[in-house]
Design a protein around this motif. Structure first.
Motif: not given
Length: 945
Positions: A377-381, A292-308, A390-393
């Protein structure tokens, strides 16, 4: 537990005050140390498969995330990790119980069980464990609604605290189902690696869809695996796996030259990178998840700082969100006092099946659904078990690879994850170009008018097709209904297909049996032995048997055939009788004193006066033989006797001639020496044989063998020593009880020699001397009927025998059988097959318009009676010549009109008016008849004397 976290309301108030005084970047560490021990401390039992490393690393990222983010108001308590043992479920259950009992005895029982087992026995063990002990559980296991057996029959209270959310890997394969339906694919091969769990998908993925499919894990020998899939007529390939797996499979496909229009390739992955393919020229439909475009920044942060984990990031993000949301749901329930403070925990050894553990008013599902924490990554339904996900595309990309380098991927649309989701395509036609074009290899054998070659000079006008005929038009009609392309070729040995004594096949049947062809299309009779190695569709043509081809009955024709009714000596005798009778009649009339010419005075008052000179006699005898009659008969008795005798003679001759003419023209048409197979077997003048190696030859060979077997059985019965005298006497018959007709016919065929080709057989038939002497061909009725259709010298004799239908053949077990059956039945209902029969038989361009033998019974042909017209023409010619001669003779003998004639006397004028000859220059006594001389005449002075 209450002493650890204090009053929920008090704790909540302090947390609100703390939140108002800090931000995410700057936090009062002293305040954190003051209140941390007052936040809810959540204990967990984490269960995971040893192969699910992404879930383990995502769980560790959650713990790190909680520790580094105090604004979650959450403290991580005791964490028990249990790794599933899929090979030994009992050992795994014992490990679970031991870990659980240890935490309970330590006074830190788990608030929640985080179950990330994938599927299979290990997953079912965890589900049985948590359900039996009524432990609040959030599971990320694979399985749609009803797939997890242990949780299949949960009641309403259990559904509140036993929660399952499908991982992305469980939903991505559903896109295959959507593509199959959207493109109406008839076959599909699904290959997956260990990044997907497909055990529960084998039956459910393409359920209720008429698509042949194979679902198989990837093997080490990819090329061999693809070849085996090709053997079962699969044209559409789906690869589920990591990008490296997709690359390896596409490379093997490129080596096998599988990037043709006959095959379609689809790749689906949980990875986020671009598709790589070392292919020469390929086009692949690539589906990959996009955040999700709105969550792209959060995903990048988790990968960079929290070893996702960065690999399969959608799966890592799912497990991260699942674990964090579960813990936040427990925290919110504790804060709202919805979590029981005196929760009882039953140990494994205390569990009794007759007294199940019940837990009520624990609505973890509602709290889980109401968590406000954003996704990764996406909203959870969240709905119900088996429907939460996960409501991904998935993005649909058309990736074209040229020379091993992928060109720019074309965005075709997207697929929103869901069990019944549809493709959202920008241009519907774009998918049609990516589907495989079903190309069937069709083997055929030439047999007019079903299959015929197209001349090279006519192929361009015929759309480039090399074959034409009834079967080719039928194939086109079927293609329009089913939708496929085909490559047609002739069997290498040009044969339909027969089996030898060793059980080996040739012709089209061999091509099908060895899977070099998908369909066999020709005038192919259905036989029981062929059905043992191939499958037949419903018949597309009537019952067709074997028949006899012979030279057409042709009686000799002649324009003067009416003259051949009587032999030459008879005609000469009739001619002699004619001249002799005419001569005698002239002689008798000349010498008889009572004839007209010798007794003119006696017959002077008769109205008809006829002097029978030689010319008149010839004319009289000729016309007496005609219906016109001879005219005035002679006056003398002798002449009349001659005339009467001639009349009687003429009556007998004419009656005999007429009767013999009718019989003569009829006998030749009734001359039919062979009218059936039995007639052919009973005669010896006509040789007969089928084609060597044909079905007809096999028929007579086997019928002969059957007769021989019956003979051996009868002989053994008759010579059986164990029979009593009475029983042997009953078998002692003079006549052989079983016919040996086919045995004798087979011997006659071998003596006559079996032709190798149909052309040779037809040529031997045409060289026959007549219909009662020569050669007869025994063969397929359609071959014979077409030969008669295109050759007026041939005829089909007798009724067909051993009739069988024509059908299309496919490989054994091929799904084409049902598809072709439906198409043929549709064509039959629309009467299209009758139209094809009309086109290729009655309207065939090669058909010769021959005179039918039946038409000859309607009358005598012009070829047999045309001589009479020649007689008329000859008579007219002779009459014309006679007229010319008469005119010439008249002109030659006429006196010169320039010579003056003496003036006619009054007597001459009177005589001219009376029609008497002129007396100019001639004495009256010489001119007047003898009777007038004695009676007197008027003189020149007007006096009578």
């Amino acid at each position: 537990m209450q002493s650890l976290i204090g009053s929920p309301k008090e704790s909540h108030g302090r947390l609100l005050q703390l939140t108002s005084r800090r931000s995410h970047e700057s936090f009062d560490r002293s305040a954190l140390g003051f209140v941390c021990h007052r936040w809810p401390t959540i204990s967990k039992l984490f269960v995971n498969d040893e192969t699910n490393d992404v879930a383990t690393r995502a769980f560790e990222s959650v713990l790190t995330y909680i520790k580094r983010n105090p604004d979650l108001y959450l403290t991580v308590g005791r964490v028990d990790n249990v790794t599933a043992n899929a090979t030994d479920p009992q050992t795994f259950l014992d490990t679970l119980c031991k870990s659980y009992e240890t935490s309970v005895k330590a006074g830190e029982p788990p608030h929640i069980v985080i179950d990330n087992t994938l599927s299979g026995d290990s997953s079912e063990v965890v589900k049985a464990f948590t359900m039996s002990l009524a432990l609040p559980t959030v599971s990320g296991s694979y399985g749609q609604e009803g797939d997890i057996r242990q949780w299949r029959d949960l009641d309403e209270e259990q559904l509140k605290y036993l929660i399952q959310v499908q991982p992305p890997g469980d939903l991505i394969p559903e896109a295959i189902r959507t593509i199959v339906v959207a493109q109406n694919l008839s076959s599909a091969a699904i290959i997956f690696d260990d990044s997907f769990e497909m055990d529960h998908k084998y039956k459910s993925l393409l359920r209720n869809i008429p698509t042949r499919h194979i679902i198989a894990p990837l093997r080490s020998d990819i090329k061999d695996q693809l070849n085996k899939m090709l053997e079962v007529d699969v044209n559409n390939f789906f690869i589920l796996g990591r990008l490296n797996t997709i690359k390896d499979v596409l490379e093997a496909a490129n080596t096998g030259e599988l990037f043709t229009r006959k095959y379609a390739w689809h790749a689906l992955t949980q990875d986020s990178g671009p598709l790589r393919c070392p292919c020469n020229d390929a086009t692949i439909l690539f589906l990959k998840p996009v955040p999700d475009v709105k969550l792209a920044q959060r995903l990048a942060l988790l990968k960079a700082k929290y070893a996702l984990p960065g690999e399969r990031e959608i799966t890592a993000a799912f497990y991260f969100d699942l674990t964090l949301r579960a813990m936040l749901a427990v925290r919110s329930m504790i804060e709202r006092s919805d979590w029981p403070t005196d929760m009882q925990h039953t140990l494994c050894h205390e569990y009794r099946e007759d007294q199940p553990v019940r837990r009520t008013n624990l609505d973890l599902q509602m709290a889980f659904k109401q968590v406000k924490e954003p996704g990764t990554f996406a909203k959870m339904q969240v709905e119900r078990n088996g429907r939460s996900h996960l409501a991904f595309t998935l993005r649909l990309e058309k990736v074209s690879v040229v020379g091993g380098r992928p060109l720019e991927a074309e965005d075709l649309g997207q697929w929103p994850a869901g069990i019944e989701s549809q493709l959202l395509v920008r241009e519907p036609r774009s998918l049609a170009n990516l589907s495989s074009v079903t190309v069937y290899r069709i083997v055929t054998a030439i047999q007019p008018p079903f299959v015929m070659h197209v001349a090279e000079e006519d192929q361009a006008a015929n759309g480039g097709k090399k074959f034409r005929g009834y079967c080719i038009d039928l194939l086109e009609e079927i293609r329009r209904i089913i939708g496929f392309e085909y490559e047609i070729y002739e069997a290498p040995d040009h044969k339909i297909g027969t089996m030898d004594e060793q059980g080996n096949w040739d012709g089209m049947i061999k091509e099908l049996k060895e899977k070099r062809a998908d369909v066999a299309l020709a005038a192919l009779p259905v036989t029981s032995e062929r059905e043992t190695v191939i499958d037949f569709t419903v018949p597309y043509y009537d019952l067709v048997g074997y028949s006899i081809l012979m030279k057409k009955l042709s009686s000799p024709t002649s324009l003067f055939k009416f003259l051949t009714v009587l032999e030459t000596d008879v005609w000469l005798c009739i001619l002699a009788a004619y001249f002799i009778t005419s001569l005698l009649m002239w002689i008798f009339d000349r010498w008889s004193p009572y004839s007209y010419q010798n007794n003119r005075d006696k017959y002077k008052d008769d109205e008809e006066k006829r002097e029978f000179n030689l010319r008149e006699c010839l004319w009289f005898c000729m016309t007496s033989l005609t219906p016109q009659g001879g005219g005035e008969a002679p006056k003398n008795l002798s002449g009349r006797l001659v005339a009467a005798t001639w009349w009687l003679f003429g009556f007998i001759i004419i009656a005999s001639y007429t009767a013999n003419l009718a019989a003569f023209l009829t006998v030749s048409r009734l001359d039919t020496p062979v009218e059936s197979l039995a007639d052919l077997a009973q005669q010896y003048k006509i040789q007969y044989a089928p084609l060597n190696g044909s079905d007809t030859m096999i028929y007579f060979l086997r019928m002969s063998g059957i007769e021989q077997r019956f003979y051996e059985i009868w002989k053994d019965m008759s010579l059986n020593d164990s029979l009593t005298v009475l029983e042997r006497a009953k078998l002692a018959v003079w006549d052989y009880p079983i016919s040996d007709r086919y045995t004798k016919m087979w011997q006659a065929m071998l003596e006559a020699g079996l032709p190798e080709t149909l052309e040779d057989a037809v040529l031997r038939v045409q060289k026959s001397k007549s219909s009662s002497e020569g050669f007869a061909f025994l063969g397929d009725a359609t071959d014979i009927r077409y030969s008669v259709l295109t050759n007026c010298d041939l005829q089909m004799v007798g009724e067909e025998f051993s009739r069988k239908p024509y059908a299309i053949a496919v490989q054994q077990g091929s799904p084409l059988k049902d598809q072709f059956n439906n198409a043929i039945l549709q064509l039959l209902n629309k009467r299209k097959l009758e139209k094809l029969k009309e086109i290729w038989w009655n309207q065939n361009p090669d058909r010769k318009m021959c005179d039918r033998q039946d038409d000859q019974a309607d009358g005598i042909s012009i070829r047999n009676i045309g001589g009479v017209f020649i007689v008329i023409a000859a008579g007219i010619v002779l009459a014309s010549l006679a007229l010319a001669f008469e005119y010439w003779w008249y002109k030659a003998k006429r006196p010169d009109p320039m010579i003056s004639l003496p003036q006619e006397s009054k007597e001459s004028k009177i005589r001219s008016k009376l029609g008497m000859p002129s007396t100019s220059g001639v004495p009256t006594s010489d001119i007047l008849p003898h009777g007038l001389r004695s009676r007197g005449a008027m003189g020149t002075n007007g006096q009578w004397n």
